[in-house]
Scaffold this motif. Structure first.
Motif, PDB file in Angstrom:
ATOM      1  N   LEU A   1      10.450   2.665   0.941  1.00 22.68           N
ATOM      2  CA  LEU A   1      10.540   3.209  -0.406  1.00 22.68           C
ATOM      3  C   LEU A   1       9.826   4.551  -0.424  1.00 22.68           C
ATOM      4  O   LEU A   1       8.660   4.647  -0.038  1.00 22.68           O
ATOM      5  N   VAL A   2      10.546   5.577  -0.838  1.00 26.09           N
ATOM      6  CA  VAL A   2       9.980   6.917  -0.991  1.00 26.09           C
ATOM      7  C   VAL A   2       9.913   7.197  -2.487  1.00 26.09           C
ATOM      8  O   VAL A   2      10.912   7.044  -3.198  1.00 26.09           O
ATOM      9  N   TYR A   3       8.737   7.586  -2.936  1.00 24.02           N
ATOM     10  CA  TYR A   3       8.537   7.855  -4.356  1.00 24.02           C
ATOM     11  C   TYR A   3       8.116   9.308  -4.545  1.00 24.02           C
ATOM     12  O   TYR A   3       7.098   9.733  -4.019  1.00 24.02           O
ATOM     13  N   LYS A   4       8.931  10.066  -5.277  1.00 24.16           N
ATOM     14  CA  LYS A   4       8.597  11.448  -5.624  1.00 24.16           C
ATOM     15  C   LYS A   4       7.881  11.443  -6.974  1.00 24.16           C
ATOM     16  O   LYS A   4       8.422  10.954  -7.968  1.00 24.16           O
ATOM     17  N   HIS A   5       6.686  12.006  -6.964  1.00 25.12           N
ATOM     18  CA  HIS A   5       5.788  11.930  -8.115  1.00 25.12           C
ATOM     19  C   HIS A   5       5.418  13.328  -8.596  1.00 25.12           C
ATOM     20  O   HIS A   5       5.160  14.219  -7.794  1.00 25.12           O
ATOM     21  N   SER A   6       5.368  13.493  -9.909  1.00 23.24           N
ATOM     22  CA  SER A   6       4.859  14.721 -10.509  1.00 23.24           C
ATOM     23  C   SER A   6       3.492  14.422 -11.109  1.00 23.24           C
ATOM     24  O   SER A   6       3.363  13.522 -11.946  1.00 23.24           O
TER      25      SER A   6
ATOM     26  N   ASP B   1       4.586  -6.098   2.297  1.00 26.65           N
ATOM     27  CA  ASP B   1       5.227  -5.934   3.601  1.00 26.65           C
ATOM     28  C   ASP B   1       6.212  -4.760   3.615  1.00 26.65           C
ATOM     29  O   ASP B   1       6.734  -4.421   4.668  1.00 26.65           O
ATOM     30  N   TRP B   2       6.438  -4.153   2.487  1.00 28.66           N
ATOM     31  CA  TRP B   2       7.355  -3.012   2.399  1.00 28.66           C
ATOM     32  C   TRP B   2       6.567  -1.720   2.385  1.00 28.66           C
ATOM     33  O   TRP B   2       5.695  -1.516   1.538  1.00 28.66           O
ATOM     34  N   PRO B   3       6.865  -0.777   3.289  1.00 27.44           N
ATOM     35  CA  PRO B   3       6.171   0.506   3.264  1.00 27.44           C
ATOM     36  C   PRO B   3       6.611   1.361   2.070  1.00 27.44           C
ATOM     37  O   PRO B   3       7.796   1.432   1.761  1.00 27.44           O
ATOM     38  N   VAL B   4       5.633   1.953   1.414  1.00 26.83           N
ATOM     39  CA  VAL B   4       5.887   2.846   0.284  1.00 26.83           C
ATOM     40  C   VAL B   4       5.233   4.187   0.598  1.00 26.83           C
ATOM     41  O   VAL B   4       4.047   4.239   0.947  1.00 26.83           O
TER      42      VAL B   4
ATOM     43  N   MET C   1       0.832  -1.176   0.000  1.00 26.24           N
ATOM     44  CA  MET C   1       0.000   0.000   0.000  1.00 26.24           C
ATOM     45  C   MET C   1       0.883   1.247   0.000  1.00 26.24           C
ATOM     46  O   MET C   1       1.897   1.300   0.674  1.00 26.24           O
ATOM     47  N   VAL C   2       0.463   2.233  -0.760  1.00 18.45           N
ATOM     48  CA  VAL C   2       1.207   3.477  -0.872  1.00 18.45           C
ATOM     49  C   VAL C   2       0.551   4.518   0.029  1.00 18.45           C
ATOM     50  O   VAL C   2      -0.646   4.760  -0.053  1.00 18.45           O
ATOM     51  N   SER C   3       1.350   5.132   0.903  1.00 17.67           N
ATOM     52  CA  SER C   3       0.877   6.197   1.791  1.00 17.67           C
ATOM     53  C   SER C   3       1.357   7.533   1.245  1.00 17.67           C
ATOM     54  O   SER C   3       2.523   7.662   0.865  1.00 17.67           O
ATOM     55  N   GLU C   4       0.479   8.513   1.235  1.00 11.79           N
ATOM     56  CA  GLU C   4       0.844   9.850   0.745  1.00 11.79           C
ATOM     57  C   GLU C   4       1.507  10.645   1.869  1.00 11.79           C
ATOM     58  O   GLU C   4       0.983  10.709   2.980  1.00 11.79           O
TER      59      GLU C   4
END
Length: 115
Positions: free
Chosen positions: A24-29, A51-54, A1-4
Motif C-alpha cells: 500500500l502506497v499512501y500519498k499524503h499532504s 503483515d501488509w507493508p504500507v 507499520m507505515v514506512s516513509e
C-alpha cells in the motif's frame, strides 16, 4: 507499520517488493485536512493488517518521489491517495474521502492471494 518514502530509490524498492506481496502506497499532504483524516484511516487499517507493508510519501517534502509514482503507475497525482500495488501495477486506487479502512480491507479481500 507505515514506512516513509523519501527517495525514488525507496519507491523502486517498494515497487519491487510488490512482486512478492501487495503493498500500500499512501500519498499524503501535510497541509490538507482531508489528508490528515485519511492518515488516521491508514494508521487504523495498518494496525489491523500489520503483515501488509504500507509506504507513505509526503508530497511537500518528497515531490520527486510522488511524481515518479504517478509516472510509473500511469496514475494522476492526488492527495490523499491510497494505491495498492501488486506485481508492479495498480490493483486498487482510492482518493480523497474514499480512503477508508473498510475500502482498503475490501480491496485486500478481492485480491486472489495464496493463503
Amino acid at each position: 507499520m507505515v514506512s516513509e518514502m523519501t527517495s525514488v530509490a525507496d519507491w523502486n524498492a517498494a515497487r519491487e517488493a510488490s512482486f512478492e506481496y501487495p503493498v500500500l502506497v499512501y500519498k499524503h499532504s501535510a497541509t490538507c485536512p482531508t489528508s490528515a483524516w485519511a492518515q488516521r484511516n491508514i494508521d487504523t487499517w495498518s494496525d489491523d493488517h500489520a503483515d501488509w507493508p504500507v509506504y507513505r510519501v509526503t508530497v511537500q517534502s518528497s515531490r520527486p518521489v510522488s511524481n515518479q509514482i504517478a509516472e510509473d503507475l500511469s496514475l494522476r497525482h492526488e492527495t490523499p491517495q491510497a494505491i495498492i500495488v501488486h506485481n508492479g501495477k495498480v490493483v486498487q486506487h482510492l482518493n480523497h474521502n474514499r480512503v477508508s479502512p473498510d475500502r482498503l480491507s475490501d480491496a485486500l479481500h478481492k485480491l486472489d492471494l495464496p493463503a
